[in-house]
Design a protein around this motif. Structure first.
Motif, PDB file in Angstrom:
ATOM      1  N   GLY A   2       3.259   7.287  -6.848  1.00  0.00           N
ATOM      2  CA  GLY A   2       2.627   8.460  -7.424  1.00  0.00           C
ATOM      3  C   GLY A   2       3.481   9.712  -7.363  1.00  0.00           C
ATOM      4  N   LYS A   7      -6.191   7.925  -9.020  1.00  0.00           N
ATOM      5  CA  LYS A   7      -4.729   7.866  -9.111  1.00  0.00           C
ATOM      6  C   LYS A   7      -4.197   6.559  -8.534  1.00  0.00           C
ATOM      7  CE  LYS A   7      -0.605  10.432  -7.608  1.00  0.00           C
ATOM      8  NZ  LYS A   7      -0.133  11.666  -6.919  1.00  0.00           N
ATOM      9  N   TYR A   8      -4.655   6.213  -7.330  1.00  0.00           N
ATOM     10  CA  TYR A   8      -4.146   5.005  -6.676  1.00  0.00           C
ATOM     11  C   TYR A   8      -4.735   3.735  -7.294  1.00  0.00           C
ATOM     12  CZ  TYR A   8      -2.436   8.354  -3.241  1.00  0.00           C
ATOM     13  OH  TYR A   8      -1.800   9.409  -2.629  1.00  0.00           O
ATOM     14  N   LYS A   9      -5.933   3.833  -7.848  1.00  0.00           N
ATOM     15  CA  LYS A   9      -6.517   2.693  -8.558  1.00  0.00           C
ATOM     16  C   LYS A   9      -5.692   2.381  -9.802  1.00  0.00           C
ATOM     17  CE  LYS A   9      -9.667  -0.330  -9.892  1.00  0.00           C
ATOM     18  NZ  LYS A   9      -9.809  -1.649  -9.235  1.00  0.00           N
ATOM     19  N   THR A  21       0.843  -1.201   0.000  1.00  0.00           N
ATOM     20  CA  THR A  21       0.000   0.000   0.000  1.00  0.00           C
ATOM     21  C   THR A  21       0.874   1.246   0.000  1.00  0.00           C
ATOM     22  OG1 THR A  21      -1.579  -1.251   1.370  1.00  0.00           O
ATOM     23  CG2 THR A  21      -1.953   1.122   1.144  1.00  0.00           C
ATOM     24  N   THR A  33       2.756   1.648  -3.326  1.00  0.00           N
ATOM     25  CA  THR A  33       1.886   2.100  -4.417  1.00  0.00           C
ATOM     26  C   THR A  33       1.599   3.591  -4.299  1.00  0.00           C
ATOM     27  OG1 THR A  33       0.876  -0.106  -4.520  1.00  0.00           O
ATOM     28  CG2 THR A  33      -0.305   1.708  -5.584  1.00  0.00           C
ATOM     29  N   ILE A  34       1.330   4.056  -3.089  1.00  0.00           N
ATOM     30  CA  ILE A  34       1.106   5.489  -2.874  1.00  0.00           C
ATOM     31  C   ILE A  34       2.342   6.276  -3.281  1.00  0.00           C
ATOM     32  CG2 ILE A  34       0.791   7.253  -1.096  1.00  0.00           C
ATOM     33  CD1 ILE A  34      -0.970   5.221   0.412  1.00  0.00           C
ATOM     34  N   GLN A  70      -2.530   0.843  -8.546  1.00  0.00           N
ATOM     35  CA  GLN A  70      -2.800  -0.514  -8.065  1.00  0.00           C
ATOM     36  C   GLN A  70      -2.754  -1.502  -9.215  1.00  0.00           C
ATOM     37  OE1 GLN A  70      -6.895  -1.661  -7.432  1.00  0.00           O
ATOM     38  NE2 GLN A  70      -6.434  -2.471  -5.390  1.00  0.00           N
ATOM     39  N   TYR A 120      -8.448   8.514  -5.438  1.00  0.00           N
ATOM     40  CA  TYR A 120      -8.860   7.131  -5.698  1.00  0.00           C
ATOM     41  C   TYR A 120      -8.476   6.714  -7.112  1.00  0.00           C
ATOM     42  CZ  TYR A 120     -11.881   3.260  -7.037  1.00  0.00           C
ATOM     43  OH  TYR A 120     -12.345   2.063  -7.543  1.00  0.00           O
TER      44      TYR A 120
END
Length: 386
Positions: free
Chosen positions: A88, A222-224, A81, A84-85, A227, A220
């Motif tokens: 960005g 962006k992180y989707k 997690t 992944t953040i 992911q 959301y």
């Protein structure tokens, strides 16, 4: 299900009865690929299981609801997690993190992400003073644990969020220690809340998993995207186990807290204990803040023994019920020495500066009968020689 309380959300959010079979429990969808009725036109909303999976989606909806958020995402671990953040970010960006942060988080920031020309600054977030000096126009997000791991330091989420937003940055809060039952950072102004779902969310020490929730559609999306692009997703079976575990979050967290208070009362009177840190005690430096921004105080207790490494090792080696093991948040009581375990990757000089000494023992209070836990500690403490 925003109108319901969390004890209802953990059981029902994202988990309606199966429309085909009527199954009350969400099925495990193990398929890696999904049928399309025309090229690029899937029958449902799924085409490939890394991109989206029905079982994972059910868990993601559940965790979003539990954190009073609109969107949720699940990952293969808490660190996945975090990674992944961080994906960005771009070269030249900066991150400000709380100093007393989980050892694996500090290791990732300083030994992995820093290799991509991203600057990380670690500060005490007990007040705004050091944050104000650290945040710059290049700061993309502030990373906060509260309470921290392992010293259980608490920071004012609302005040930090207001300052961070005034500087055009975002606040991400690791809520692993409290769980959504005892603390909801999004309600206090945080932009993203994340968990190592391995801990209290799952609660049974049989899943490694992470998750986040947010109210921001932009974050959301962006992180989707990340992911799917980075691929650090959990298996459908792990999502199923995490949903099974989260259903009992309310009753487990109440039991964890009850035992934590009882352990504090016992250990606080023991002659071989120097001091105790627990957010629920009036002796905690930020106890009043804890009462304002939490709904409870959790199951984590920090004990400083009199003596040092010898005494700590003797205690841990003579316990029978407490498991000498990494991690936390399981139904079983766990105990560790962070300086030799969870925070060993932190340089010794930094540990010393933070106060993570060899006499610091971290307890994750389980839900066993408290009389047995106290008897176990009594036996082990009797073996400790000062």
């Amino acid at each position: 299900m925003s109108q319901y309380k969390i004890g209802t959300k953990v059981i029902h959010s994202g988990q309606p009865a199966d429309s085909v079979t009527g199954a009350v429990i969400t099925p495990i969808s193990l398929s890696t690929t999904f049928l399309q009725k025309s090229p690029g036109v899937p029958i449902a909303d799924y085409d490939y299981s890394r991109s989206g999976n029905p079982t994972r989606e059910a868990f993601e909806k559940c965790i979003a609801d539990c954190e009073n958020g609109k969107y949720g995402l699940a990952f293969a671990s808490g660190l996945a997690t975090l990674a992944t953040i961080t994906q960005g970010l771009s070269a030249g960006d900066e991150v400000v993190s709380v100093d007393d942060v989980y050892g694996g988080t500090r290791r990732y920031f300083t030994r992995v992400a820093a290799n991509f020309n991203i600057k990380f600054t670690f500060v005490d977030m007990g007040t705004l003073d050091q944050i104000k000096n650290a945040v710059t126009e290049k700061t993309k997000f502030v990373w906060l644990e509260t309470p921290t791991n392992p010293l259980l330091k608490v920071a004012d989420i609302k005040a930090i969020a207001e300052f961070v937003h005034s500087k055009g940055s975002i606040l991400i809060v690791d809520n692993t220690f409290m769980s959504p039952y005892f603390q909801n950072p999004l309600d206090l102004g945080a932009d993203v809340v994340m968990h190592s779902a391995t801990k209290y969310i799952n609660g049974h020490s049989d899943v490694v998993m992470g998750c986040l929730a947010t109210n921001s559609e932009d974050l959301y999306n962006k992180y989707k995207f990340l992911q799917n692009s980075c691929g650090g997703v959990p298996s459908p079976f792990d999502c199923f186990l995490a949903m099974r575990g989260i259903k009992t979050l309310k009753v487990r967290m109440e039991a964890h807290q009850k035992n934590a208070f009882a352990l504090c009362e016992f250990l606080g009177k023991h002659p071989k204990v120097d001091r105790i840190i627990y957010p629920g005690l009036p002796s905690h430096p930020q106890h009043e803040l804890c009462k304002r921004q939490m709904h409870g105080f959790g199951g984590m207790v920090v004990v400083f023994l009199k003596g040092g490494e010898k005494q700590s090792r003797t205690l841990l080696e003579n316990l029978k019920i407490f498991a000498l093991a990494e991690s936390l948040g399981g139904v079983e009581s766990l105990i560790s020495i962070p300086s030799f375990m969870t925070h060993m990757s932190v340089p010794p000089a930094v540990r010393a500066e933070l106060g993570i000494t060899d006499s610091l023992v971290r307890i994750s209070a389980g839900i066993e009968d408290i009389e047995d836990l106290i008897a176990d500690l009594t036996f082990a403490l009797d073996k400790v020689e000062l």
